[in-house]
Design a protein around this motif. Structure first.
Motif, PDB file in Angstrom:
ATOM      1  N   VAL A 108       0.880  -1.178   0.000  1.00 28.88           N
ATOM      2  CA  VAL A 108       0.000   0.000   0.000  1.00 28.88           C
ATOM      3  C   VAL A 108       0.917   1.227   0.000  1.00 28.88           C
ATOM      4  O   VAL A 108       1.526   1.562   1.013  1.00 28.88           O
ATOM      5  CB  VAL A 108      -0.933   0.011   1.227  1.00 28.88           C
ATOM      6  CG1 VAL A 108      -1.858   1.223   1.172  1.00 28.88           C
ATOM      7  CG2 VAL A 108      -1.751  -1.270   1.273  1.00 28.88           C
ATOM      8  N   HIS A 109       1.049   1.862  -1.164  1.00 26.93           N
ATOM      9  CA  HIS A 109       2.014   2.949  -1.314  1.00 26.93           C
ATOM     10  C   HIS A 109       1.374   4.344  -1.332  1.00 26.93           C
ATOM     11  O   HIS A 109       1.968   5.300  -0.860  1.00 26.93           O
ATOM     12  CB  HIS A 109       2.787   2.796  -2.634  1.00 26.93           C
ATOM     13  CG  HIS A 109       3.585   1.531  -2.744  1.00 26.93           C
ATOM     14  ND1 HIS A 109       4.426   1.091  -1.745  1.00 26.93           N
ATOM     15  CD2 HIS A 109       3.670   0.606  -3.739  1.00 26.93           C
ATOM     16  CE1 HIS A 109       5.005  -0.050  -2.130  1.00 26.93           C
ATOM     17  NE2 HIS A 109       4.557  -0.361  -3.329  1.00 26.93           N
TER      18      HIS A 109
ATOM     19  N   ASN B 274       7.426   7.330  -0.716  1.00 22.48           N
ATOM     20  CA  ASN B 274       7.704   6.258   0.244  1.00 22.48           C
ATOM     21  C   ASN B 274       7.105   6.536   1.622  1.00 22.48           C
ATOM     22  O   ASN B 274       7.466   5.877   2.607  1.00 22.48           O
ATOM     23  CB  ASN B 274       9.216   6.058   0.385  1.00 22.48           C
ATOM     24  CG  ASN B 274       9.807   5.305  -0.802  1.00 22.48           C
ATOM     25  OD1 ASN B 274       9.191   4.368  -1.321  1.00 22.48           O
ATOM     26  ND2 ASN B 274      10.986   5.722  -1.242  1.00 22.48           N
ATOM     27  N   GLU B 275       6.190   7.505   1.689  1.00 28.73           N
ATOM     28  CA  GLU B 275       5.601   7.905   2.979  1.00 28.73           C
ATOM     29  C   GLU B 275       5.146   6.700   3.819  1.00 28.73           C
ATOM     30  O   GLU B 275       5.472   6.581   4.999  1.00 28.73           O
ATOM     31  CB  GLU B 275       4.398   8.823   2.703  1.00 28.73           C
ATOM     32  CG  GLU B 275       3.534   9.159   3.909  1.00 28.73           C
ATOM     33  CD  GLU B 275       4.162  10.208   4.816  1.00 28.73           C
ATOM     34  OE1 GLU B 275       5.046  10.948   4.323  1.00 28.73           O
ATOM     35  OE2 GLU B 275       3.792  10.271   5.999  1.00 28.73           O
ATOM     36  N   LEU B 276       4.390   5.808   3.202  1.00 27.19           N
ATOM     37  CA  LEU B 276       3.831   4.698   3.990  1.00 27.19           C
ATOM     38  C   LEU B 276       4.908   3.669   4.348  1.00 27.19           C
ATOM     39  O   LEU B 276       4.854   3.070   5.423  1.00 27.19           O
ATOM     40  CB  LEU B 276       2.657   4.048   3.253  1.00 27.19           C
ATOM     41  CG  LEU B 276       1.458   4.979   3.016  1.00 27.19           C
ATOM     42  CD1 LEU B 276       0.300   4.211   2.378  1.00 27.19           C
ATOM     43  CD2 LEU B 276       0.995   5.656   4.305  1.00 27.19           C
TER      44      LEU B 276
ATOM     45  N   VAL C  44       7.036  -3.454  -2.577  1.00 24.92           N
ATOM     46  CA  VAL C  44       6.352  -4.217  -3.622  1.00 24.92           C
ATOM     47  C   VAL C  44       6.277  -3.442  -4.933  1.00 24.92           C
ATOM     48  O   VAL C  44       6.020  -2.239  -4.955  1.00 24.92           O
ATOM     49  CB  VAL C  44       4.941  -4.625  -3.155  1.00 24.92           C
ATOM     50  CG1 VAL C  44       4.118  -5.198  -4.317  1.00 24.92           C
ATOM     51  CG2 VAL C  44       5.043  -5.648  -2.023  1.00 24.92           C
ATOM     52  N   ALA C  45       6.513  -4.194  -6.022  1.00 27.09           N
ATOM     53  CA  ALA C  45       6.305  -3.683  -7.379  1.00 27.09           C
ATOM     54  C   ALA C  45       4.970  -4.228  -7.885  1.00 27.09           C
ATOM     55  O   ALA C  45       4.750  -5.444  -7.872  1.00 27.09           O
ATOM     56  CB  ALA C  45       7.434  -4.151  -8.289  1.00 27.09           C
ATOM     57  N   TYR C  46       4.083  -3.327  -8.292  1.00 24.53           N
ATOM     58  CA  TYR C  46       2.723  -3.712  -8.689  1.00 24.53           C
ATOM     59  C   TYR C  46       2.354  -2.849  -9.879  1.00 24.53           C
ATOM     60  O   TYR C  46       2.414  -1.623  -9.807  1.00 24.53           O
ATOM     61  CB  TYR C  46       1.778  -3.425  -7.512  1.00 24.53           C
ATOM     62  CG  TYR C  46       0.580  -4.333  -7.394  1.00 24.53           C
ATOM     63  CD1 TYR C  46      -0.363  -4.424  -8.413  1.00 24.53           C
ATOM     64  CD2 TYR C  46       0.381  -5.093  -6.240  1.00 24.53           C
ATOM     65  CE1 TYR C  46      -1.465  -5.257  -8.284  1.00 24.53           C
ATOM     66  CE2 TYR C  46      -0.718  -5.924  -6.100  1.00 24.53           C
ATOM     67  CZ  TYR C  46      -1.636  -6.006  -7.126  1.00 24.53           C
ATOM     68  OH  TYR C  46      -2.722  -6.821  -6.992  1.00 24.53           O
ATOM     69  N   HIS C  47       1.985  -3.464 -10.992  1.00 26.10           N
ATOM     70  CA  HIS C  47       1.688  -2.655 -12.175  1.00 26.10           C
ATOM     71  C   HIS C  47       0.372  -3.043 -12.835  1.00 26.10           C
ATOM     72  O   HIS C  47      -0.456  -2.192 -13.139  1.00 26.10           O
ATOM     73  CB  HIS C  47       2.843  -2.769 -13.177  1.00 26.10           C
ATOM     74  CG  HIS C  47       2.614  -1.997 -14.436  1.00 26.10           C
ATOM     75  ND1 HIS C  47       2.502  -0.618 -14.454  1.00 26.10           N
ATOM     76  CD2 HIS C  47       2.454  -2.406 -15.729  1.00 26.10           C
ATOM     77  CE1 HIS C  47       2.294  -0.210 -15.699  1.00 26.10           C
ATOM     78  NE2 HIS C  47       2.252  -1.265 -16.489  1.00 26.10           N
TER      79      HIS C  47
END
Ligand SMILES: [Zn+2]
Length: 481
Positions: free
Chosen positions: A139-140, A152-154, A174-177
């Motif tokens: 969860v970014h 990168n706050e979270l 995590v990398a999520y696209h």
């Protein structure tokens, strides 16, 4: 790929005394663990106490190394109990319906609440005997999907939560696209996704610049799954991590639907695809591996990634059984994770790996029969997963024993706890691994510092203030979005 263990220990010289200590040669009675700079410098009953060591007598306890939780999604701790009722309007209830509920929770949390949820999860871990967590953090972004001013706050907040609790963290960014193979991401995945791999790697590099030298913190990459990233992403991530000696974690083979999609798109299963793209190796951790094919098990045996099982989550989601027998026989290291946090109990994760094999085989003490090292005790085979295997997955070398040179991360188990009561030295490890309740964890020490004392965190009230508010909001039913 093994990075040096970083400790956040003070230079204070400490002597921890305990009734029993799990050391290099097994249990030693009425022993001390001598700690300097967050590391164990000696174990045993020293004839003469060196000067300047402060003594902390932990009483009638068994000291064992802390457990490594190699796979966690901290915010999902908030979801506990929210997806355990069947919706009469639906004919199906499985992993995919659970995922919809999880997306609802992920969308509902503010930045402060993500941090509060992480404190809650990490506190429960510390209470249960976990001293190092691998946080698979996805969860970014803001709830509406735009990045925070600092993207990168979270991640910073989740790391800060681990620091507030005092446990070690490996933040696996995590990398999520994509929403699935070849599909654009769904609106409900908007807090997770990033536009291209260069953006992702830039943010991971920034995270490493900020935290890479901080004691107790390390970084890794986590391409979420082959559903969420394609070959070009995996290639770029693999190259980036090889250059920086970072570990790589990914979800694989948890659900048959994922394997079918991989077969349709690539003509092979997820593990085969990853291996064909970049070549798997020991810096990889494959999370779940529930439905690996024979061919994929052979690849794992050749290339030796760590397989991270999450048995309490896998049973909750109805995923299936880990092929533990096959992995043990092939010498593939196994780590454990509490994943969705339906339960946070590392001892339960450990014993389920053997118990699921007993159910599959309709036999007892199954894993030792496949152990290449010839051990006969189920507990000894399982113990390695919770300590050595987990540490390997997070790039740390641990022996699973309290001995010289190891980080001073250990937990004190109450020998008066009903679930341990009456155990002799000969059977104590069997009691711990197969029968003990996590409530037997009385004290916890990370890098030489006491973080749990008599079953309370040393700063418990302040630590959990935000989590109390968050759970009150949950109790008011304010989580659907
Ligand atoms: Zn997971």
């Amino acid at each position: 790929m093994v990075v040096e263990s970083k400790t956040s220990g003070s230079e204070e010289l400490l002597e921890y005394r305990a009734r029993r200590v799990w050391g290099a040669e097994g249990w030693t009675e009425r022993s001390s663990v001598w700690v300097r700079g967050g590391e164990v410098v000696a174990v045993g009953a020293l004839a003469e106490r060196p000067p300047r060591y402060r003594t902390i007598d932990l009483g009638e306890v068994a000291l064992v190394p802390g457990q490594v939780n190699a796979h966690s999604h901290a915010f999902q701790r908030v979801m506990r109990g929210l997806a355990e009722r069947r919706d009469p309007a639906r004919s199906d209830d499985d992993f995919w319906t659970w995922r919809e509920a999880m997306y609802g929770v992920a969308l509902s949390l503010s930045a402060e609440e993500v941090e509060a949820a992480a404190r809650l999860a990490f506190w429960e871990m510390a209470r249960a005997g976990i001293t190092h967590v691998g946080e698979f953090h996805y969860v970014h972004h803001r709830p509406e999907g735009a990045p925070y001013d600092d993207p990168n706050e979270l991640a910073h907040r989740v790391i800060a939560a681990a620091q507030a609790v005092g446990i070690r963290i490996t933040l696996l960014r995590v990398a999520y696209h994509s929403g699935d193979i070849g599909q654009v991401a769904k609106p409900r995945q908007r807090r997770f996704i990033e536009p291209d791999v260069e953006t992702y790697l830039g943010r991971l590099a920034a995270l490493e610049d900020r935290w890479g030298k901080t004691p107790g913190v390390s970084l890794g990459s986590a391409p979420h799954s082959i559903r969420a990233v394609d070959r070009s992403w995996v290639e770029a991530i693999s190259e980036f991590c090889a250059a920086r000696q970072m570990v790589i974690h990914t979800h694989v083979c948890e659900q048959p639907a994922e394997i079918a999609a991989s077969q349709r798109a690539y003509g092979m299963g997820p593990v085969e695809a990853l291996h064909a793209w970049v070549g798997l190796n020991p810096s990889w951790t494959l999370v779940h591996g529930t439905h690996m094919s024979e061919r994929e098990l052979a690849i794992a045996a050749e290339t030796l990634p760590t397989i991270c099982a999450c048995p309490t989550t896998e049973r909750n989601l109805g995923d299936g059984f880990l092929p533990a027998r096959e992995l043990i026989k092939a010498g593939v290291p196994i780590a454990l994770g509490s994943d969705s946090h339906t339960v946070i109990d590392p001892w339960e994760e450990m014993r389920l790996v053997e118990y699921h094999e007993r159910l599959r085989a309709q036999a007892r003490n199954v894993l030792p029969a496949y152990d290449p090292n010839g051990r006969t005790e189920s507990a000894a085979v399982l113990w390695e997963m919770g300590t050595v295997g987990g540490a390997r997955a997070l790039g740390q070398g641990l022996s699973g024993r309290i001995e010289e040179g190891q980080p001073a991360d250990f937990v004190a188990l109450d020998l008066q706890d009903p679930t341990l009561w009456g155990a002799s030295a000969a059977t104590l490890l069997d009691h711990i691994v197969l029968s003990m309740s996590a409530s037997a964890v009385r004290h916890s020490v990370v890098a030489g510092r006491l973080i749990i004392e008599d079953r309370r965190h040393v700063n418990e009230d302040a630590l959990l203030a935000g989590a109390r508010e968050l759970m009150a909001r949950r109790a008011a039913g304010d989580f659907a979005r």
